[in-house]
Write a protein that holds these residues in place. Structure first.
Motif, PDB file in Angstrom:
ATOM      1  N   ARG A 189     -52.152 -50.582 -54.621  1.00 58.82           N
ATOM      2  CA  ARG A 189     -53.745 -50.520 -53.974  1.00 58.82           C
ATOM      3  C   ARG A 189     -54.302 -49.750 -55.809  1.00 58.82           C
ATOM      4  NH1 ARG A 189     -55.459 -47.385 -49.575  1.00 58.82           N
ATOM      5  NH2 ARG A 189     -57.171 -47.826 -49.309  1.00 58.82           N
ATOM      6  N   LEU A 190     -55.852 -50.371 -56.154  1.00 58.05           N
ATOM      7  CA  LEU A 190     -55.827 -49.451 -57.033  1.00 58.05           C
ATOM      8  C   LEU A 190     -55.931 -48.368 -57.016  1.00 58.05           C
ATOM      9  CD1 LEU A 190     -56.844 -50.817 -59.785  1.00 58.05           C
ATOM     10  CD2 LEU A 190     -58.531 -51.245 -58.898  1.00 58.05           C
ATOM     11  N   LYS A 191     -55.907 -47.545 -58.032  1.00 56.75           N
ATOM     12  CA  LYS A 191     -56.601 -46.167 -57.897  1.00 56.75           C
ATOM     13  C   LYS A 191     -56.970 -45.846 -58.928  1.00 56.75           C
ATOM     14  CE  LYS A 191     -54.425 -41.669 -58.620  1.00 56.75           C
ATOM     15  NZ  LYS A 191     -52.644 -40.794 -59.120  1.00 56.75           N
ATOM     16  N   GLN A 192     -56.974 -46.464 -60.496  1.00 57.46           N
ATOM     17  CA  GLN A 192     -58.061 -46.631 -61.150  1.00 57.46           C
ATOM     18  C   GLN A 192     -58.412 -47.987 -62.219  1.00 57.46           C
ATOM     19  OE1 GLN A 192     -57.657 -43.803 -64.154  1.00 57.46           O
ATOM     20  NE2 GLN A 192     -59.168 -42.617 -64.824  1.00 57.46           N
ATOM     21  N   TYR A 193     -59.353 -48.012 -62.764  1.00 55.10           N
ATOM     22  CA  TYR A 193     -59.531 -49.101 -63.395  1.00 55.10           C
ATOM     23  C   TYR A 193     -60.701 -48.963 -64.653  1.00 55.10           C
ATOM     24  CZ  TYR A 193     -60.417 -54.113 -65.028  1.00 55.10           C
ATOM     25  OH  TYR A 193     -60.620 -55.306 -65.794  1.00 55.10           O
ATOM     26  N   GLN A 194     -60.535 -49.331 -65.836  1.00 59.38           N
ATOM     27  CA  GLN A 194     -60.867 -49.087 -66.685  1.00 59.38           C
ATOM     28  C   GLN A 194     -60.978 -49.902 -68.147  1.00 59.38           C
ATOM     29  OE1 GLN A 194     -60.017 -45.243 -68.237  1.00 59.38           O
ATOM     30  NE2 GLN A 194     -58.272 -45.351 -69.558  1.00 59.38           N
ATOM     31  N   LYS A 196     -66.322 -57.859 -59.339  1.00 66.18           N
ATOM     32  CA  LYS A 196     -66.963 -57.142 -59.737  1.00 66.18           C
ATOM     33  C   LYS A 196     -66.284 -56.057 -61.436  1.00 66.18           C
ATOM     34  CE  LYS A 196     -69.290 -51.836 -59.157  1.00 66.18           C
ATOM     35  NZ  LYS A 196     -69.108 -50.671 -58.795  1.00 66.18           N
ATOM     36  N   LEU A 197     -65.074 -56.131 -61.076  1.00 67.60           N
ATOM     37  CA  LEU A 197     -63.913 -55.760 -61.697  1.00 67.60           C
ATOM     38  C   LEU A 197     -63.517 -57.002 -63.000  1.00 67.60           C
ATOM     39  CD1 LEU A 197     -62.508 -52.831 -60.177  1.00 67.60           C
ATOM     40  CD2 LEU A 197     -63.658 -53.110 -61.629  1.00 67.60           C
ATOM     41  N   ASP A 198     -63.879 -58.339 -63.102  1.00 67.28           N
ATOM     42  CA  ASP A 198     -63.435 -59.233 -63.311  1.00 67.28           C
ATOM     43  C   ASP A 198     -63.260 -60.111 -62.679  1.00 67.28           C
ATOM     44  OD1 ASP A 198     -65.240 -59.286 -65.511  1.00 67.28           O
ATOM     45  OD2 ASP A 198     -64.688 -58.305 -66.903  1.00 67.28           O
ATOM     46  N   TYR A 199     -62.219 -59.511 -61.941  1.00 69.89           N
ATOM     47  CA  TYR A 199     -61.528 -60.752 -60.368  1.00 69.89           C
ATOM     48  C   TYR A 199     -60.205 -59.418 -60.750  1.00 69.89           C
ATOM     49  CZ  TYR A 199     -64.611 -63.906 -58.818  1.00 69.89           C
ATOM     50  OH  TYR A 199     -66.164 -64.457 -58.724  1.00 69.89           O
ATOM     51  N   ALA A 200     -59.977 -58.344 -61.413  1.00 70.66           N
ATOM     52  CA  ALA A 200     -59.387 -57.843 -60.947  1.00 70.66           C
ATOM     53  C   ALA A 200     -58.654 -57.499 -59.975  1.00 70.66           C
ATOM     54  CB  ALA A 200     -58.644 -56.490 -62.434  1.00 70.66           C
ATOM     55  N   ILE A 201     -57.260 -57.559 -59.942  1.00 64.95           N
ATOM     56  CA  ILE A 201     -56.605 -57.632 -58.748  1.00 64.95           C
ATOM     57  C   ILE A 201     -56.844 -55.648 -57.704  1.00 64.95           C
ATOM     58  CG2 ILE A 201     -53.958 -57.114 -57.744  1.00 64.95           C
ATOM     59  CD1 ILE A 201     -52.951 -59.545 -58.960  1.00 64.95           C
ATOM     60  N   VAL A 202     -57.326 -55.768 -56.517  1.00 67.02           N
ATOM     61  CA  VAL A 202     -57.565 -54.339 -56.002  1.00 67.02           C
ATOM     62  C   VAL A 202     -56.618 -54.418 -55.240  1.00 67.02           C
ATOM     63  CG1 VAL A 202     -58.845 -53.334 -54.953  1.00 67.02           C
ATOM     64  CG2 VAL A 202     -60.109 -54.684 -57.145  1.00 67.02           C
ATOM     65  N   GLN A 203     -55.596 -55.107 -54.454  1.00 70.73           N
ATOM     66  CA  GLN A 203     -54.771 -54.474 -53.918  1.00 70.73           C
ATOM     67  C   GLN A 203     -54.005 -55.899 -53.212  1.00 70.73           C
ATOM     68  OE1 GLN A 203     -55.747 -52.603 -49.799  1.00 70.73           O
ATOM     69  NE2 GLN A 203     -55.678 -54.192 -48.701  1.00 70.73           N
ATOM     70  N   VAL A 204     -53.214 -55.746 -53.157  1.00 76.25           N
ATOM     71  CA  VAL A 204     -51.689 -56.423 -52.516  1.00 76.25           C
ATOM     72  C   VAL A 204     -50.661 -55.892 -51.644  1.00 76.25           C
ATOM     73  CG1 VAL A 204     -49.559 -57.761 -52.993  1.00 76.25           C
ATOM     74  CG2 VAL A 204     -50.990 -57.374 -55.246  1.00 76.25           C
ATOM     75  N   GLN A 225     -56.979 -51.259 -68.922  1.00 81.61           N
ATOM     76  CA  GLN A 225     -56.419 -50.333 -68.471  1.00 81.61           C
ATOM     77  C   GLN A 225     -55.872 -50.056 -66.808  1.00 81.61           C
ATOM     78  OE1 GLN A 225     -56.130 -46.752 -70.827  1.00 81.61           O
ATOM     79  NE2 GLN A 225     -55.104 -47.698 -72.554  1.00 81.61           N
ATOM     80  N   ALA A 226     -55.274 -50.398 -65.661  1.00 84.76           N
ATOM     81  CA  ALA A 226     -55.695 -49.565 -64.819  1.00 84.76           C
ATOM     82  C   ALA A 226     -53.806 -49.538 -64.007  1.00 84.76           C
ATOM     83  CB  ALA A 226     -55.543 -51.254 -63.686  1.00 84.76           C
ATOM     84  N   SER A 227     -54.380 -48.676 -63.406  1.00 85.45           N
ATOM     85  CA  SER A 227     -52.872 -47.542 -61.985  1.00 85.45           C
ATOM     86  C   SER A 227     -52.891 -47.730 -61.146  1.00 85.45           C
ATOM     87  CB  SER A 227     -52.947 -46.219 -62.579  1.00 85.45           C
ATOM     88  OG  SER A 227     -54.334 -45.397 -62.070  1.00 85.45           O
ATOM     89  N   TYR A 228     -51.736 -48.326 -59.615  1.00 85.99           N
ATOM     90  CA  TYR A 228     -52.103 -48.101 -58.579  1.00 85.99           C
ATOM     91  C   TYR A 228     -50.539 -47.722 -58.717  1.00 85.99           C
ATOM     92  CZ  TYR A 228     -54.429 -53.195 -60.308  1.00 85.99           C
ATOM     93  OH  TYR A 228     -54.771 -54.184 -61.131  1.00 85.99           O
TER      94      TYR A 228
END
Length: 228
Positions: A223-228, A203-211, A26-29
């Protein structure tokens, strides 16, 4: 509002027929434009036995919400077979105070698609391994992890499209979720009027951190706000 459509397109960038499925997350941006907070996007990948659901919901907030009431829901569902995700159905629903537009389709076979875009029905013959614009994000994560070529086929707006990307090297960036060493990747557009750059964190299995997307002088950042 054009913003949410651009965010969705910018985040959708991959395909492969031999990648491994990522873990559930789960992630929020945060979504911003011209230095202003414009919205929030929530993304989640869930598995239920041999099926998967990947959904992203983007909503305008603050003044943008008052002016437009803009929402965007994007969802890919399909099968998980061994280490592969095979999309079966897709929905892209963009709604605001002025319009209500849908792009939805299903794979009737691995090489045949039936769908509707903006109320118009269509059928397509596609290469095996073609993806929708949400599922391809999941494939991109593993493609980078296993150093695969970033040349892709996907369906968007009732058409079969090609996407190509290239790596720009490593870069450490700061986002609301923290500091991450990222693989920097850019989309190769057909013209010079658009620029789309992505940062994905090993570090996050190549999850998108920023576009970051630039078009007609405007810059939109997710931009990534939270990831779990």
């Amino acid at each position: 509002m054009k913003l949410l459509w651009i965010v969705s397109a910018a985040l959708a960038l991959a395909t492969s027929t031999s990648v491994a499925a990522p873990d559930a997350f789960q992630a929020s941006y945060t979504v911003s434009a011209k230095g202003l907070d414009m919205g929030i996007m929530n993304a989640s990948l869930h598995y239920d036995g041999e099926t998967y659901t990947y959904q992203k919901t983007t909503k305008a907030n603050g003044l943008a919400a008052l002016l437009s009431g803009d929402t965007l829901t994007e969802r890919s569902t399909g099968k998980k077979q061994a280490a592969q995700l095979i999309p079966e159905q897709y929905l892209h629903h963009h709604k605001n105070k002025r319009k209500d537009r849908k792009d939805e389709f299903r794979f009737t076979t691995p090489t045949q698609v039936e769908g509707t875009f903006d109320g118009n029905a269509y059928q397509l013959s596609v290469p095996k391994g073609t993806l929708d614009m949400a599922a391809l994000e999941l494939h991109l994560m593993e493609a980078l992890a296993t150093n695969q070529a970033l040349n892709y086929r996907l369906i968007s707006k009732g058409k079969l499209r090609d996407y190509r990307l290239r790596k720009l090297g490593k870069e450490t960036i700061e986002v609301p979720a923290g500091s991450y060493v990222c693989e920097k990747v850019e989309v190769i557009h057909d013209n010079n009027e658009r620029e789309t750059t992505l940062w994905l964190a090993p570090k996050l299995d190549y999850a998108i951190v920023q576009v970051r997307h630039k078009e007609e002088g405007d810059v939109i950042e997710t931009r990534l706000k939270q990831y779990q």
